[in-house]
Write an enzyme that holds these catalytic residues in place. Structure first.
Site, PDB file in Angstrom:
ATOM      1  N   SER A 226      -8.649 -70.483  28.814  1.00 39.83           N
ATOM      2  CA  SER A 226      -9.177 -70.574  30.180  1.00 39.83           C
ATOM      3  C   SER A 226      -8.131 -71.138  31.131  1.00 39.83           C
ATOM      4  O   SER A 226      -7.195 -71.842  30.712  1.00 39.83           O
ATOM      5  CB  SER A 226     -10.418 -71.466  30.200  1.00 39.83           C
ATOM      6  OG  SER A 226     -10.052 -72.825  29.988  1.00 39.83           O
TER       7      SER A 226
ATOM      8  N   GLU B 258     -10.664 -76.786  16.443  1.00 43.99           N
ATOM      9  CA  GLU B 258     -10.251 -75.756  17.392  1.00 43.99           C
ATOM     10  C   GLU B 258      -8.735 -75.570  17.466  1.00 43.99           C
ATOM     11  O   GLU B 258      -8.254 -74.658  18.131  1.00 43.99           O
ATOM     12  CB  GLU B 258     -10.830 -76.065  18.773  1.00 43.99           C
ATOM     13  CG  GLU B 258     -12.348 -75.935  18.797  1.00 43.99           C
ATOM     14  CD  GLU B 258     -12.951 -76.084  20.184  1.00 43.99           C
ATOM     15  OE1 GLU B 258     -12.188 -75.945  21.170  1.00 43.99           O
ATOM     16  OE2 GLU B 258     -14.159 -76.332  20.280  1.00 43.99           O
TER      17      GLU B 258
ATOM     18  N   HIS C 144      15.659 -73.325  -0.464  1.00 43.85           N
ATOM     19  CA  HIS C 144      15.734 -74.484   0.428  1.00 43.85           C
ATOM     20  C   HIS C 144      17.002 -75.237   0.047  1.00 43.85           C
ATOM     21  O   HIS C 144      17.326 -75.369  -1.136  1.00 43.85           O
ATOM     22  CB  HIS C 144      14.500 -75.363   0.265  1.00 43.85           C
ATOM     23  CG  HIS C 144      14.495 -76.593   1.137  1.00 43.85           C
ATOM     24  ND1 HIS C 144      14.969 -76.589   2.426  1.00 43.85           N
ATOM     25  CD2 HIS C 144      14.069 -77.870   0.897  1.00 43.85           C
ATOM     26  CE1 HIS C 144      14.828 -77.801   2.955  1.00 43.85           C
ATOM     27  NE2 HIS C 144      14.292 -78.595   2.041  1.00 43.85           N
TER      28      HIS C 144
ATOM     29  N   TYR D  87       7.384 -70.947 -11.570  1.00 43.99           N
ATOM     30  CA  TYR D  87       6.477 -69.854 -11.218  1.00 43.99           C
ATOM     31  C   TYR D  87       5.321 -70.361 -10.359  1.00 43.99           C
ATOM     32  O   TYR D  87       4.161 -70.068 -10.608  1.00 43.99           O
ATOM     33  CB  TYR D  87       5.955 -69.173 -12.480  1.00 43.99           C
ATOM     34  CG  TYR D  87       5.489 -67.748 -12.267  1.00 43.99           C
ATOM     35  CD1 TYR D  87       6.384 -66.726 -12.010  1.00 43.99           C
ATOM     36  CD2 TYR D  87       4.131 -67.424 -12.337  1.00 43.99           C
ATOM     37  CE1 TYR D  87       5.960 -65.423 -11.826  1.00 43.99           C
ATOM     38  CE2 TYR D  87       3.690 -66.118 -12.151  1.00 43.99           C
ATOM     39  CZ  TYR D  87       4.616 -65.119 -11.892  1.00 43.99           C
ATOM     40  OH  TYR D  87       4.189 -63.815 -11.697  1.00 43.99           O
ATOM     41  N   GLY D  88       5.679 -71.136  -9.330  1.00 45.18           N
ATOM     42  CA  GLY D  88       4.679 -71.558  -8.357  1.00 45.18           C
ATOM     43  C   GLY D  88       4.411 -70.422  -7.386  1.00 45.18           C
ATOM     44  O   GLY D  88       4.726 -69.257  -7.657  1.00 45.18           O
TER      45      GLY D  88
ATOM     46  N   GLU E 154       9.221 -80.453   9.750  1.00 41.59           N
ATOM     47  CA  GLU E 154       8.088 -80.992   8.988  1.00 41.59           C
ATOM     48  C   GLU E 154       7.675 -82.369   9.481  1.00 41.59           C
ATOM     49  O   GLU E 154       6.488 -82.662   9.647  1.00 41.59           O
ATOM     50  CB  GLU E 154       8.463 -81.083   7.503  1.00 41.59           C
ATOM     51  CG  GLU E 154       8.618 -79.741   6.808  1.00 41.59           C
ATOM     52  CD  GLU E 154       9.237 -79.858   5.428  1.00 41.59           C
ATOM     53  OE1 GLU E 154       9.240 -78.864   4.703  1.00 41.59           O
ATOM     54  OE2 GLU E 154       9.738 -80.956   5.083  1.00 41.59           O
TER      55      GLU E 154
END
Length: 331
Positions: free
Chosen positions: A252, A231, A108, A25-26, A195
């Protein structure tokens, strides 16, 4: 083009008379369990007694039980514990309680693909993998939307494994967005590669290398932190929403020109060659064997490297600067 399934392709009634066990139950387990229950399905939750996740399950009005009990009672068993403990939980608590007519589910494919879990031939084995964290899976469901999912069939003992999988995907809201057909092999290998080479390993080393380059050149670490780490969120958020070219059109012209003319000097042919080597290690099972053995030894290298990276200057600078930004909350 990949095959994509939607709501019209899935029948939730297939699961109406079945019990579904969520083992673990994660964050992902919670999201899937709550969505399935809200879809009118019968859910059993398994979690270790006394843990925070156990308490959370009780708060959510579940009555968590041991994995053995859940596996015995359920028709469909979804294993949502961490990769490195799945095989142990399976062998001890789930395998003895599997019989013909039951189904095993994953989000997974690691343990199936690398043969750490070898399910009996008489059961269905499929994957429903939301492409987002459990909290987002829950949020989108509550808003009447869904997170795209992957679906894969490893064993179709009943002849209805795909129908079961699509019904499960509909139960968690996945078919509202779209469910893409794949294989356990493809999902596992691409996930591990992503990953290591890009999302975690590649990005973190790129950030730290940029930070180190500026600091070593005499610039203030605080400025280096903002330019090379802080950023990054702006850029990834734009890429997430509008793609790479969409991002380029929203920064930009100077930034776009620098991107177009300098990016390949950083990520060059040597880097691409290294990525292919990383992919080869994933495909051959070399990485999986290494990670499994690392856990069996008690994670000596994992712990050593983690402690070393905790001491990198970017971590200290970051902790200090984030205190200046009250809109950020460390989890």
């Amino acid at each position: 083009m990949a095959k994509v399934y939607h709501d019209k392709d899935a029948n939730l009634d297939i699961l109406k008379d079945k019990k579904i066990a969520i083992i673990g139950y994660g964050i992902q387990g919670r999201g899937q369990a709550l969505n399935l229950r809200d879809s009118g399905l019968n859910i059993i939750v398994s979690e270790l007694e006394g843990t925070e996740n156990y308490k959370k399950a009780i708060e959510d009005n579940f009555k968590p039980v041991a994995a053995e009990v859940a596996a015995k009672e359920a028709d469909i068993v979804q294993i949502l514990t961490q990769d490195h403990v799945q095989a142990k939980v399976y062998k001890k608590a789930i395998e003895p309680n599997l019989k013909q007519g039951k189904a095993l589910v994953f989000s997974h494919g690691f343990n199936i693909h690398f043969k750490e879990i070898l399910p009996p031939k008489e059961i269905d084995v499929f994957m429903v993998a939301p492409k987002g964290p459990g909290a987002l899976v829950r949020q989108q469901y509550q808003e009447g939307k869904g997170v795209p999912c992957l679906v894969a069939i490893f064993q179709d003992a009943s002849g209805n494994a795909l129908k079961l999988a699509l019904s499960y995907a509909k139960g968690i809201g996945g078919t509202r967005a779209g469910v893409i057909e794949t294989t356990f092999k493809e999902e596992t290998e691409t996930d591990l590669f992503g990953e290591q080479a890009v999302l975690c390993g590649g990005v973190t080393e790129l950030i730290k290398s940029g930070f180190d380059t500026l600091v070593e050149a005499g610039y203030q670490p605080e400025i280096a932190y903002f330019e090379c780490l802080h950023e990054l969120k702006l850029i990834t958020d734009l890429i997430y929403k509008v793609g790479i070219q969409g991002m380029r059109k929203r920064v930009s012209d100077t930034a776009e020109y620098g991107d177009l003319t300098r990016g390949k000097k950083v990520i060059d042919d040597r880097t691409r060659k290294t990525m292919k080597e990383i992919l080869k290690d994933v495909q051959s099972g070399k990485f999986a064997k290494e990670w499994i053995e690392e856990n069996r030894k008690g994670r000596p290298l994992f712990n050593k490297l983690s402690k070393e990276h905790d001491k990198h200057p970017i971590e200290e600078v970051g902790r200090r600067l984030r205190k200046m930004m009250p809109w950020m909350e460390e989890e």
